[in-house]
Write an enzyme that holds these catalytic residues in place. Sequence first.
Site, PDB file in Angstrom:
ATOM      1  N   SER A   1       0.822  -1.222   0.000  1.00  0.00           N
ATOM      2  CA  SER A   1       0.000   0.000   0.000  1.00  0.00           C
ATOM      3  C   SER A   1       0.847   1.260   0.000  1.00  0.00           C
ATOM      4  CB  SER A   1      -0.873   0.052   1.256  1.00  0.00           C
ATOM      5  OG  SER A   1      -1.620  -1.107   1.394  1.00  0.00           O
TER       6      SER A   1
ATOM      7  N   HIS B   1      -3.593   0.420  -4.811  1.00  0.00           N
ATOM      8  CA  HIS B   1      -2.979  -0.780  -5.367  1.00  0.00           C
ATOM      9  C   HIS B   1      -3.261  -0.824  -6.861  1.00  0.00           C
ATOM     10  CE1 HIS B   1      -1.706  -3.006  -1.768  1.00  0.00           C
ATOM     11  NE2 HIS B   1      -2.664  -2.331  -1.178  1.00  0.00           N
TER      12      HIS B   1
ATOM     13  N   HIS C   1      -5.524  -8.987  -2.373  1.00  0.00           N
ATOM     14  CA  HIS C   1      -5.602  -9.495  -1.003  1.00  0.00           C
ATOM     15  C   HIS C   1      -6.723 -10.536  -0.882  1.00  0.00           C
ATOM     16  CE1 HIS C   1      -3.959  -5.429  -0.818  1.00  0.00           C
ATOM     17  NE2 HIS C   1      -3.325  -5.785   0.289  1.00  0.00           N
TER      18      HIS C   1
ATOM     19  N   TYR D   1      -8.934 -10.567   1.389  1.00  0.00           N
ATOM     20  CA  TYR D   1     -10.207  -9.934   1.779  1.00  0.00           C
ATOM     21  C   TYR D   1     -10.996  -9.391   0.588  1.00  0.00           C
ATOM     22  CZ  TYR D   1      -7.628  -5.469   1.530  1.00  0.00           C
ATOM     23  OH  TYR D   1      -6.880  -4.408   1.116  1.00  0.00           O
ATOM     24  N   GLU D   2     -10.341  -9.278  -0.561  1.00  0.00           N
ATOM     25  CA  GLU D   2     -11.069  -8.804  -1.742  1.00  0.00           C
ATOM     26  C   GLU D   2     -11.968  -9.899  -2.319  1.00  0.00           C
ATOM     27  OE1 GLU D   2      -8.551  -6.319  -4.489  1.00  0.00           O
ATOM     28  OE2 GLU D   2      -7.034  -6.871  -3.022  1.00  0.00           O
TER      29      GLU D   2
ATOM     30  N   ALA E   1       2.535  -2.312   4.031  1.00  0.00           N
ATOM     31  CA  ALA E   1       2.290  -1.339   5.093  1.00  0.00           C
ATOM     32  C   ALA E   1       1.671  -2.128   6.242  1.00  0.00           C
ATOM     33  CB  ALA E   1       1.331  -0.269   4.609  1.00  0.00           C
TER      34      ALA E   1
ATOM     35  N   MET F   1      -2.456  -7.323   6.410  1.00  0.00           N
ATOM     36  CA  MET F   1      -3.447  -8.183   5.750  1.00  0.00           C
ATOM     37  C   MET F   1      -2.892  -8.853   4.489  1.00  0.00           C
ATOM     38  SD  MET F   1      -6.589  -5.485   6.010  1.00  0.00           S
ATOM     39  CE  MET F   1      -6.890  -4.565   7.533  1.00  0.00           C
ATOM     40  N   SER F   2      -1.591  -9.054   4.449  1.00  0.00           N
ATOM     41  CA  SER F   2      -1.003  -9.619   3.219  1.00  0.00           C
ATOM     42  C   SER F   2       0.259 -10.403   3.570  1.00  0.00           C
ATOM     43  CB  SER F   2      -0.645  -8.474   2.258  1.00  0.00           C
ATOM     44  OG  SER F   2       0.402  -7.689   2.794  1.00  0.00           O
TER      45      SER F   2
ATOM     46  N   ASN G   1       1.231   3.110  10.841  1.00  0.00           N
ATOM     47  CA  ASN G   1       0.471   3.671  11.958  1.00  0.00           C
ATOM     48  C   ASN G   1       0.805   2.864  13.198  1.00  0.00           C
ATOM     49  OD1 ASN G   1      -1.150   1.732  10.145  1.00  0.00           O
ATOM     50  ND2 ASN G   1      -2.162   1.529  12.128  1.00  0.00           N
TER      51      ASN G   1
ATOM     52  N   HIS H   1      -7.554   3.980   5.975  1.00  0.00           N
ATOM     53  CA  HIS H   1      -6.792   3.562   4.789  1.00  0.00           C
ATOM     54  C   HIS H   1      -6.037   4.765   4.213  1.00  0.00           C
ATOM     55  CE1 HIS H   1      -5.666   1.076   1.458  1.00  0.00           C
ATOM     56  NE2 HIS H   1      -6.342   1.775   0.569  1.00  0.00           N
TER      57      HIS H   1
HETATM   58  N1  HPA Z   1      -3.842  -3.111  10.732  1.00  0.00           N
HETATM   59  C1  HPA Z   1      -3.852  -4.024   9.747  1.00  0.00           C
HETATM   60  N2  HPA Z   1      -3.313  -3.798   8.575  1.00  0.00           N
HETATM   61  C2  HPA Z   1      -2.683  -2.649   8.382  1.00  0.00           C
HETATM   62  C3  HPA Z   1      -2.615  -1.670   9.371  1.00  0.00           C
HETATM   63  C4  HPA Z   1      -3.235  -1.900  10.624  1.00  0.00           C
HETATM   64  O1  HPA Z   1      -3.219  -1.081  11.544  1.00  0.00           O
HETATM   65  N3  HPA Z   1      -1.911  -0.616   8.873  1.00  0.00           N
HETATM   66  C5  HPA Z   1      -1.560  -0.968   7.609  1.00  0.00           C
HETATM   67  N4  HPA Z   1      -2.029  -2.194   7.306  1.00  0.00           N
END
Ligand code: HPA
Length: 278
Positions: A34, A65, A87, A89-90, A117, A218-219, A242, A253
């Site tokens: 990301s 993406h 991903h 989740y998609e 990320a 998530m990847s 973050n 996001h």
């Molecule tokens: N959680 C899950 N996936 C992420 C996060 C998060 O805080 N930041 C970037 N991808």
Amino acid sequence: MTDELFTRTEIEQSAQYIAQRTQYKPTIGLILGSGLSPLADEIAAADVLDYGDIPNFPVSTVEGHTGELVIGNLSGQVVLAMRGRAHYYEGYSMQRVTLPVRTMRALGIETLVVTNAAGGVNSDFRAGNLMLITDHINLVGMAGLNPLRGPNDDSLGPRFPDMTHAYDPALGEQARQAAKAMGLELREGVYAMLAGPSYESPADIRFLQMIGADAVGMSTVPEVIVARHGGMRVLGLSLISNSLATGHEKVSHEEVLAAGRAAAPRLAELIKCVLAGS
Ligand code: HPA
């Protein structure tokens, strides 16, 4: 439910489509997470292919993406970079999410650099930090969603692949040395994968801290498993976009993408430095 499966023939179709449209023979695969797509802009004299045109490739539906393969020279190496990834989740199967890695292997690529990320779970981590992934926690796999589920094709890899050194120690050391030479702070830690797309609850985060995760995303984990199954060496790098450490920060996001864009130049420099030394 029967899982979606890709045969060797289908993987080779994807690889052939790519091989027929590029002058290059890439040796390094690069997956850009990301906000990290700008890294691909640094690839010189690139051949660019849309995922949508490549047989069987998943097309990312998520903002930030883009879906392009960028093949060309980066720091003296011929790389095949994925500008954006799909991903789980998609709605794609684990097998389709990881098909690009199988395709890389079929193209003869033996080294995978995977980036993402991630949320910082370790309370020492700050937004904007870069983290060398030293290991992962496959929470999604523990729940049964492993990209290797289903019949095993022994010509692609073993039924029960070892995950002891999933992240190649020598490549990790090269990244440490490169960061040192650049005067760049490089954190290290364990990446835990959740399926998403909802972000973690405060209780999820406390749980992740207890089980020894330093970052969450998530990847990556399914891609690394498939890469290791195929005998590829893996370097994993997370951008901590973050901090989740207190368990009460809201995540968006947009914030993740902005942090990716801000850190992309540093990550690019680090990857280029590692490639130049390998
Ligand atoms: N959680 C899950 N996936 C992420 C996060 C998060 O805080 N930041 C970037 N991808």
